[in-house]
Design a protein around this motif. Structure first.
Motif, PDB file in Angstrom:
ATOM      1  N   MET A 146       0.855  -1.179   0.000  1.00 51.01           N
ATOM      2  CA  MET A 146       0.000   0.000   0.000  1.00 51.01           C
ATOM      3  C   MET A 146       0.897   1.237   0.000  1.00 51.01           C
ATOM      4  SD  MET A 146      -3.052   0.731   2.714  1.00 51.01           S
ATOM      5  CE  MET A 146      -4.214   2.003   2.435  1.00 51.01           C
ATOM      6  N   MET A 147       0.638   2.145  -0.896  1.00 48.77           N
ATOM      7  CA  MET A 147       1.444   3.363  -1.041  1.00 48.77           C
ATOM      8  C   MET A 147       1.231   4.295   0.160  1.00 48.77           C
ATOM      9  SD  MET A 147       2.828   3.126  -4.181  1.00 48.77           S
ATOM     10  CE  MET A 147       3.167   4.806  -4.628  1.00 48.77           C
ATOM     11  N   ASP A 148       2.285   5.032   0.510  1.00 48.88           N
ATOM     12  CA  ASP A 148       2.216   5.942   1.649  1.00 48.88           C
ATOM     13  C   ASP A 148       1.127   6.993   1.488  1.00 48.88           C
ATOM     14  OD1 ASP A 148       4.275   4.478   2.730  1.00 48.88           O
ATOM     15  OD2 ASP A 148       5.813   6.017   2.394  1.00 48.88           O
ATOM     16  N   GLU A 149       0.927   7.485   0.278  1.00 44.77           N
ATOM     17  CA  GLU A 149      -0.114   8.512   0.066  1.00 44.77           C
ATOM     18  C   GLU A 149      -1.504   7.940   0.320  1.00 44.77           C
ATOM     19  OE1 GLU A 149      -0.136  11.855  -0.238  1.00 44.77           O
ATOM     20  OE2 GLU A 149       1.983  11.608   0.216  1.00 44.77           O
ATOM     21  N   LEU A 150      -1.714   6.678  -0.036  1.00 47.25           N
ATOM     22  CA  LEU A 150      -3.001   6.031   0.226  1.00 47.25           C
ATOM     23  C   LEU A 150      -3.186   5.815   1.726  1.00 47.25           C
ATOM     24  CD1 LEU A 150      -5.597   4.897  -0.853  1.00 47.25           C
ATOM     25  CD2 LEU A 150      -4.404   2.758  -1.354  1.00 47.25           C
ATOM     26  N   LYS A 151      -2.120   5.433   2.418  1.00 45.79           N
ATOM     27  CA  LYS A 151      -2.197   5.295   3.877  1.00 45.79           C
ATOM     28  C   LYS A 151      -2.549   6.639   4.508  1.00 45.79           C
ATOM     29  CE  LYS A 151       1.491   2.011   3.928  1.00 45.79           C
ATOM     30  NZ  LYS A 151       2.912   1.953   4.126  1.00 45.79           N
ATOM     31  N   LYS A 152      -1.873   7.693   4.054  1.00 48.33           N
ATOM     32  CA  LYS A 152      -2.136   9.021   4.609  1.00 48.33           C
ATOM     33  C   LYS A 152      -3.577   9.446   4.361  1.00 48.33           C
ATOM     34  CE  LYS A 152      -0.402  13.766   4.713  1.00 48.33           C
ATOM     35  NZ  LYS A 152       0.650  14.682   4.247  1.00 48.33           N
ATOM     36  N   SER A 153      -4.091   9.210   3.163  1.00 49.38           N
ATOM     37  CA  SER A 153      -5.471   9.610   2.873  1.00 49.38           C
ATOM     38  C   SER A 153      -6.468   8.794   3.696  1.00 49.38           C
ATOM     39  CB  SER A 153      -5.782   9.533   1.374  1.00 49.38           C
ATOM     40  OG  SER A 153      -5.787   8.202   0.931  1.00 49.38           O
ATOM     41  N   THR A 154      -6.152   7.527   3.970  1.00 51.05           N
ATOM     42  CA  THR A 154      -7.017   6.707   4.819  1.00 51.05           C
ATOM     43  C   THR A 154      -7.021   7.242   6.243  1.00 51.05           C
ATOM     44  OG1 THR A 154      -6.621   4.753   3.449  1.00 51.05           O
ATOM     45  CG2 THR A 154      -7.438   4.364   5.681  1.00 51.05           C
ATOM     46  N   ILE A 155      -5.843   7.582   6.764  1.00 48.33           N
ATOM     47  CA  ILE A 155      -5.749   8.136   8.115  1.00 48.33           C
ATOM     48  C   ILE A 155      -6.504   9.467   8.206  1.00 48.33           C
ATOM     49  CG2 ILE A 155      -4.158   9.155   9.806  1.00 48.33           C
ATOM     50  CD1 ILE A 155      -2.104   7.001   8.829  1.00 48.33           C
ATOM     51  N   LEU A 156      -6.328  10.319   7.217  1.00 52.33           N
ATOM     52  CA  LEU A 156      -7.029  11.618   7.229  1.00 52.33           C
ATOM     53  C   LEU A 156      -8.539  11.421   7.162  1.00 52.33           C
ATOM     54  CD1 LEU A 156      -4.650  13.748   4.975  1.00 52.33           C
ATOM     55  CD2 LEU A 156      -4.925  13.864   7.479  1.00 52.33           C
ATOM     56  N   ALA A 157      -9.010  10.439   6.384  1.00 48.84           N
ATOM     57  CA  ALA A 157     -10.448  10.147   6.318  1.00 48.84           C
ATOM     58  C   ALA A 157     -10.951   9.634   7.671  1.00 48.84           C
ATOM     59  CB  ALA A 157     -10.735   9.140   5.215  1.00 48.84           C
ATOM     60  N   TYR A 158     -10.163   8.801   8.314  1.00 49.65           N
ATOM     61  CA  TYR A 158     -10.524   8.288   9.640  1.00 49.65           C
ATOM     62  C   TYR A 158     -10.619   9.448  10.646  1.00 49.65           C
ATOM     63  CZ  TYR A 158      -9.866   6.146  14.224  1.00 49.65           C
ATOM     64  OH  TYR A 158      -9.992   5.802  15.548  1.00 49.65           O
ATOM     65  N   LEU A 159      -9.633  10.334  10.640  1.00 53.09           N
ATOM     66  CA  LEU A 159      -9.637  11.468  11.571  1.00 53.09           C
ATOM     67  C   LEU A 159     -10.782  12.429  11.285  1.00 53.09           C
ATOM     68  CD1 LEU A 159      -5.809  12.191  11.894  1.00 53.09           C
ATOM     69  CD2 LEU A 159      -7.298  11.003  13.529  1.00 53.09           C
ATOM     70  N   GLN A 160     -11.091  12.637  10.010  1.00 56.44           N
ATOM     71  CA  GLN A 160     -12.223  13.502   9.665  1.00 56.44           C
ATOM     72  C   GLN A 160     -13.524  12.899  10.196  1.00 56.44           C
ATOM     73  OE1 GLN A 160     -12.647  14.398   5.492  1.00 56.44           O
ATOM     74  NE2 GLN A 160     -14.520  15.545   5.791  1.00 56.44           N
ATOM     75  N   ALA A 161     -13.683  11.587  10.042  1.00 55.24           N
ATOM     76  CA  ALA A 161     -14.875  10.920  10.563  1.00 55.24           C
ATOM     77  C   ALA A 161     -14.914  11.022  12.092  1.00 55.24           C
ATOM     78  CB  ALA A 161     -14.904   9.465  10.102  1.00 55.24           C
ATOM     79  N   TYR A 162     -13.771  10.811  12.735  1.00 52.16           N
ATOM     80  CA  TYR A 162     -13.691  10.929  14.192  1.00 52.16           C
ATOM     81  C   TYR A 162     -14.096  12.333  14.635  1.00 52.16           C
ATOM     82  CZ  TYR A 162     -11.815  11.265  18.896  1.00 52.16           C
ATOM     83  OH  TYR A 162     -11.694  11.485  20.240  1.00 52.16           O
ATOM     84  N   ASN A 163     -13.517  13.341  14.010  1.00 51.92           N
ATOM     85  CA  ASN A 163     -13.769  14.731  14.396  1.00 51.92           C
ATOM     86  C   ASN A 163     -15.235  15.116  14.223  1.00 51.92           C
ATOM     87  OD1 ASN A 163     -11.053  15.050  15.014  1.00 51.92           O
ATOM     88  ND2 ASN A 163     -10.552  16.074  13.093  1.00 51.92           N
ATOM     89  N   SER A 164     -15.920  14.500  13.269  1.00 54.48           N
ATOM     90  CA  SER A 164     -17.324  14.850  13.011  1.00 54.48           C
ATOM     91  C   SER A 164     -18.300  13.845  13.628  1.00 54.48           C
ATOM     92  CB  SER A 164     -17.567  14.991  11.508  1.00 54.48           C
ATOM     93  OG  SER A 164     -17.308  13.767  10.855  1.00 54.48           O
ATOM     94  N   PHE A 165     -17.799  12.976  14.538  1.00 55.70           N
ATOM     95  CA  PHE A 165     -18.634  11.988  15.227  1.00 55.70           C
ATOM     96  C   PHE A 165     -19.313  11.019  14.251  1.00 55.70           C
ATOM     97  CE2 PHE A 165     -18.539  15.713  18.031  1.00 55.70           C
ATOM     98  CZ  PHE A 165     -18.132  15.156  19.230  1.00 55.70           C
TER      99      PHE A 165
END
Length: 127
Positions: free
Chosen positions: A1-20
């Protein structure tokens, strides 16, 4: 898995977390997800599997009126990613440590993410 894809997955997870958005978080998790929260070197919370993770997320949601994790300093090694986290949350309830509803909790820490099959299989939060 490419680092950019990992980063985008983490950012999507954090965005979901931040918005409950618990469903948004769950869809990024492997069925065998292991979540740990480590404070002062001690594991104080641990879940295994999506069902336990969802239960914890639903319980945690009630503690805050707003919350935000801001990532920085991404580093990648193999199937793992490490980031620094600045955390801020406005409490919805009084806590046993004396913090009151309406007060802002601020923490710094780091998170470790491990990937399997393009999904998050392990998340460890350190504060």
């Amino acid at each position: 898995m490419m680092d950019e894809l990992k980063k985008s997955t983490i950012l999507a997870y954090l965005q979901a977390y931040n918005s409950f958005d618990i469903d948004g978080m769950i869809k990024l998790l492997h069925a065998d997800i292991v979540f740990k929260n480590i404070a002062a070197g001690e594991v104080n919370t641990q879940t295994t599997g999506r069902r336990e993770f969802r239960q914890l997320a639903e319980q945690s949601k009630a503690f805050f009126t707003s919350r935000q994790q801001v990532p920085s300093n991404f580093s990648f090694t193999g199937d793992q990613a490490n980031i620094d986290i600045a955390y801020q949350g406005v409490l919805a309830v009084d806590l046993p440590n004396g913090l009151k509803s309406g007060e802002t909790l601020k923490l710094g820490g780091r998170s470790e993410f491990t990937f399997k099959d393009g999904l998050l299989i392990a998340i460890s939060d350190y504060s």
